[in-house]
Design a protein around this motif. Structure first.
Motif, PDB file in Angstrom:
ATOM      1  N   PHE A 172       0.842  -1.145   0.131  1.00 17.75           N
ATOM      2  CA  PHE A 172       0.098   0.160   0.032  1.00 17.75           C
ATOM      3  C   PHE A 172       0.832   1.211   0.037  1.00 17.75           C
ATOM      4  CE2 PHE A 172       0.406  -0.830   4.614  1.00 17.75           C
ATOM      5  CZ  PHE A 172       0.523   0.598   5.132  1.00 17.75           C
ATOM      6  N   PHE A 173       0.202   2.268  -0.380  1.00 18.28           N
ATOM      7  CA  PHE A 173       0.948   3.816  -0.443  1.00 18.28           C
ATOM      8  C   PHE A 173       0.913   4.380   0.947  1.00 18.28           C
ATOM      9  CE2 PHE A 173      -0.012   2.381  -4.641  1.00 18.28           C
ATOM     10  CZ  PHE A 173       0.832   2.733  -5.101  1.00 18.28           C
ATOM     11  N   HIS A 174       2.036   5.146   1.438  1.00 24.08           N
ATOM     12  CA  HIS A 174       2.004   5.392   2.599  1.00 24.08           C
ATOM     13  C   HIS A 174       3.093   6.888   2.698  1.00 24.08           C
ATOM     14  CE1 HIS A 174       2.479   5.243   7.081  1.00 24.08           C
ATOM     15  NE2 HIS A 174       3.963   4.928   7.009  1.00 24.08           N
ATOM     16  N   ALA A 175       3.052   7.734   3.763  1.00 21.19           N
ATOM     17  CA  ALA A 175       3.746   8.850   3.831  1.00 21.19           C
ATOM     18  C   ALA A 175       4.376   8.747   5.256  1.00 21.19           C
ATOM     19  CB  ALA A 175       2.958  10.078   3.845  1.00 21.19           C
ATOM     20  N   VAL A 176       5.828   9.424   5.258  1.00 19.71           N
ATOM     21  CA  VAL A 176       6.312   9.381   6.440  1.00 19.71           C
ATOM     22  C   VAL A 176       7.316  10.739   6.344  1.00 19.71           C
ATOM     23  CG1 VAL A 176       6.857   6.908   6.557  1.00 19.71           C
ATOM     24  CG2 VAL A 176       8.548   8.177   5.130  1.00 19.71           C
ATOM     25  N   LEU A 177       7.785  11.169   7.639  1.00 24.50           N
ATOM     26  CA  LEU A 177       8.552  12.031   7.681  1.00 24.50           C
ATOM     27  C   LEU A 177      10.368  11.620   7.601  1.00 24.50           C
ATOM     28  CD1 LEU A 177       8.717  15.394   8.001  1.00 24.50           C
ATOM     29  CD2 LEU A 177       8.921  14.717  10.390  1.00 24.50           C
ATOM     30  N   SER A 178      10.979  12.365   6.659  1.00 25.79           N
ATOM     31  CA  SER A 178      12.441  11.906   6.514  1.00 25.79           C
ATOM     32  C   SER A 178      13.297  13.050   7.139  1.00 25.79           C
ATOM     33  CB  SER A 178      12.684  11.703   5.185  1.00 25.79           C
ATOM     34  OG  SER A 178      14.169  11.560   4.911  1.00 25.79           O
ATOM     35  N   VAL A 179      14.199  12.929   7.904  1.00 24.30           N
ATOM     36  CA  VAL A 179      14.816  13.769   8.846  1.00 24.30           C
ATOM     37  C   VAL A 179      16.535  13.581   8.254  1.00 24.30           C
ATOM     38  CG1 VAL A 179      15.509  14.842  10.772  1.00 24.30           C
ATOM     39  CG2 VAL A 179      13.187  14.277  10.416  1.00 24.30           C
ATOM     40  N   SER A 180      17.152  14.470   7.664  1.00 25.60           N
ATOM     41  CA  SER A 180      18.528  14.253   7.229  1.00 25.60           C
ATOM     42  C   SER A 180      19.299  15.051   8.283  1.00 25.60           C
ATOM     43  CB  SER A 180      18.740  14.637   5.981  1.00 25.60           C
ATOM     44  OG  SER A 180      18.103  13.753   4.909  1.00 25.60           O
ATOM     45  N   THR A 181      20.464  14.209   8.830  1.00 25.29           N
ATOM     46  CA  THR A 181      21.378  14.825   9.799  1.00 25.29           C
ATOM     47  C   THR A 181      22.773  14.256   9.523  1.00 25.29           C
ATOM     48  OG1 THR A 181      21.466  12.615  11.184  1.00 25.29           O
ATOM     49  CG2 THR A 181      19.460  14.364  11.627  1.00 25.29           C
TER      50      THR A 181
END
Length: 85
Positions: free
Chosen positions: A13-22
């Motif tokens: 299924f399709f989904h959304a996440v938050l990506s945090v680059s450090t």
């Protein structure tokens, strides 16, 4: 920080996440898990596109079959807080 729209190939299924680059790597905040993971720990997540405050990205992949956003079954089988299987 960016919002990533993706396909979860394991759950299909399709989904959304938050990506945090450090400087220590890229981390994924996902409402389907209580654990913050590195992007490399989620091989079944295929990014489609992402947006941030001033940029947008479209990720490419070739497929012989046209794909339409769809959920097979329903979301009841993927409850928030259940974690990754």
């Amino acid at each position: 920080m960016s919002l990533v729209i993706l396909q979860d190939r394991k759950r299909n299924f399709f989904h959304a996440v938050l990506s945090v680059s450090t400087s220590g790597g890229t981390f994924i905040l996902d409402n389907l898990s209580n654990i913050v993971l590195r992007d490399s720990d989620l091989p079944d997540y295929q990014p489609l596109y992402s947006v941030s405050a001033n940029r947008a990205w479209i990720y490419g992949s070739k497929s012989a079959v046209a794909r339409v956003a769809d959920v097979k079954g329903n979301f009841a089988s993927v409850a928030p807080g259940e974690g990754l299987q």
